[in-house]
Design a protein around this motif. Structure first.
Motif, PDB file in Angstrom:
ATOM      1  N   TRP A   1      95.789  54.341  48.107  1.00 25.71           N
ATOM      2  CA  TRP A   1      96.037  55.770  48.225  1.00 25.71           C
ATOM      3  C   TRP A   1      94.979  56.417  49.113  1.00 25.71           C
ATOM      4  O   TRP A   1      93.788  56.119  49.015  1.00 25.71           O
ATOM      5  N   TYR A   2      95.429  57.314  49.986  1.00 27.57           N
ATOM      6  CA  TYR A   2      94.566  58.159  50.824  1.00 27.57           C
ATOM      7  C   TYR A   2      93.751  57.357  51.844  1.00 27.57           C
ATOM      8  O   TYR A   2      92.701  57.807  52.299  1.00 27.57           O
ATOM      9  N   VAL A   3      94.223  56.172  52.225  1.00 28.27           N
ATOM     10  CA  VAL A   3      93.580  55.357  53.260  1.00 28.27           C
ATOM     11  C   VAL A   3      94.330  55.565  54.566  1.00 28.27           C
ATOM     12  O   VAL A   3      95.569  55.479  54.596  1.00 28.27           O
ATOM     13  N   ALA A   4      93.612  55.833  55.642  1.00 28.91           N
ATOM     14  CA  ALA A   4      94.259  56.071  56.934  1.00 28.91           C
ATOM     15  C   ALA A   4      95.011  54.826  57.403  1.00 28.91           C
ATOM     16  O   ALA A   4      94.543  53.692  57.209  1.00 28.91           O
ATOM     17  N   ASP A   5      96.156  55.038  58.004  1.00 31.65           N
ATOM     18  CA  ASP A   5      96.976  53.922  58.490  1.00 31.65           C
ATOM     19  C   ASP A   5      96.473  53.504  59.872  1.00 31.65           C
ATOM     20  O   ASP A   5      97.011  53.912  60.911  1.00 31.65           O
ATOM     21  N   THR A   6      95.415  52.699  59.886  1.00 28.56           N
ATOM     22  CA  THR A   6      94.844  52.193  61.135  1.00 28.56           C
ATOM     23  C   THR A   6      94.925  50.670  61.147  1.00 28.56           C
ATOM     24  O   THR A   6      95.126  50.035  60.101  1.00 28.56           O
TER      25      THR A   6
END
Length: 422
Positions: free
Chosen positions: A344-349
């Motif tokens: 949750w709330y982790v940037a999609d990089t």
């Protein structure tokens, strides 16, 4: 007259007098000296550096060693960060997890958890666990007086106020006691050094400040020793088995096992139960006695880990920093390194995708339902609360700003530090 044929040429010798041995040869006497010398120097360096940070901290706070209760909460925060983020972070956070598990043995709290289904619904439990971890990190690793720290505190108060009529206020104190006492219990038993009295009292002082901001400090004993005694007496009355305890505990086990191959579930559950080494707690949770092999394995692993770190590993280069980082859009983004169960709330990089693929065996990825757009503290909590309470949270956070700079008689909020509400 002697000829050149009569000249006797002496045998070749090396500069180091080792009879022509090649120093690069691993079997040469030179390596027999160099390798042990390097090992001794390395181990000596480990011993020299291992306690350096602790000695520096104790020199800085020498005036408080005799009576650590004189620390204010800002000083306490600096003291506790040493074992929390630098010296013993693994067992600190491991102990914090097991403090949560132990709280599920209280018959006064689990009926509400079951009713709200936040820990019993497989579709909710992952986010609940991550939100709890985020709030703990914001409150324990960040600055209580910062904007994000005040908003996190206010959000926690707001969420628990939703269920204020269903929560026994003394359960707030019991949960606080678990968070204060359980990490140091694990560290003292298994890590490379025990927690000092200065550190233990500092952690207690800090949690009392949290209780003050959440409106129940009058229930918290004034010393660490009194808190420990209070906890034992409270558990003697209220820690006993009811079916709801087991429902919540089993849901927690299932969450831990979610990423494991099915054929390992039995083994891992035995290890899980072996971590709960207090029989009254196991009985209250409805867990059986762990098998002997699991108990032996657990104790051997943790003891061996402590010895290896104490004598063979250099201290970490810098303290851990698990706080989510702000981005240009004003939201906070978590590091993939500190994801527990769901991202949750982790940037999609690309970096985060690779890290999560490696840590989960390719089972989870950032973005999608996990909201790769980060978070702000006033939105944390169950999805149905995400858009609720923002105005009240921001108002209380602003009031806490005044509270933090000297209006000490004003009591803010009415929630609990880690409660049974969301």
């Amino acid at each position: 007259m002697d000829t050149i044929q009569n000249i006797t040429v002496p045998p070749a010798t090396s500069i180091n007098g080792l009879g022509g041995a090649d120093p690069a040869d691993p079997a040469s006497p030179g390596w027999r000296i160099v390798v042990p010398t390097v090992i001794v120097c390395y181990l000596t360096l480990v011993q020299f550096l291992r306690y350096r940070a602790l000695r520096a901290l104790e020199r800085k706070y020498a005036a408080y060693l005799e009576d650590p209760y004189k620390l204010n909460y800002k000083q306490a925060a600096e003291v506790m960060r040493l074992h929390q983020l630098y010296d013993t972070p693994f067992l600190f956070y491991f102990g914090t997890q097991w403090a949560l598990v132990k709280s599920y043995g209280m018959a006064t709290g689990t009926p509400l958890l079951v009713k709200t289904r936040q820990l019993c619904d497989p579709n909710r439990v992952g986010r609940r666990a991550e939100d709890t971890a985020i709030l703990l990190i914001e409150l324990l690793c960040g600055d209580l007086d910062s904007e994000r720290g005040r908003r996190a505190t206010a959000r926690l108060n707001w969420m628990h106020d939703r269920y204020a009529n269903h929560i026994v206020r003394e359960d707030y104190v019991h949960t606080l006691a678990l968070f204060v006492l359980e990490p140091s219990r694990w560290i003292d038993r298994y890590d490379w050094r025990p927690v000092t009295r200065l550190e233990k009292v500092a952690y207690f002082v800090y949690w009392r400040e949290l209780a003050r901001r959440m409106g129940f400090v009058e229930l918290v004993p004034e010393t660490l020793e009194a808190l420990e005694q209070w906890k034992l007496e409270y558990e003697a009355k209220h820690m006993y088995f009811i079916p709801q305890n087991k429902m919540v505990a089993e849901a927690t086990v299932d969450l831990f096992l979610r990423g494991m191959p099915t054929f390992l579930h039995g083994v891992m559950k035995s290890l899980f139960v072996s971590f709960i080494d207090e029989k009254p707690v196991r009985d209250a949770l409805g867990f059986p006695e762990p098998p002997m092999w699991a108990t032996i394995f657990t104790k051997t692993f943790f003891h061996l880990r402590g010895v290896l770190i104490r004598y063979f590993f250099l201290p970490r280069a810098a303290p851990m920093d698990p706080l989510a980082q702000p981005a240009h859009d004003g939201r906070l983004y978590r590091s993939a390194r500190f994801v527990g169960f769901e991202p949750w709330y982790v940037a999609d990089t690309l970096y985060n995708r690779v890290m999560l693929w490696l840590s989960s065996g390719g089972k989870v990825a950032p973005g999608g339902k996990y909201q790769g757009r980060g978070y702000v503290p006033e939105e944390l909590g169950p999805v149905e609360f995400e858009k609720m309470g923002k105005e009240e949270v921001l108002k209380q956070a602003e009031a806490m700003k005044r509270f933090a700079i000297g209006e000490k008689d004003e009591m803010m909020g009415g929630g609990c530090p880690i409660g049974f509400g969301f």
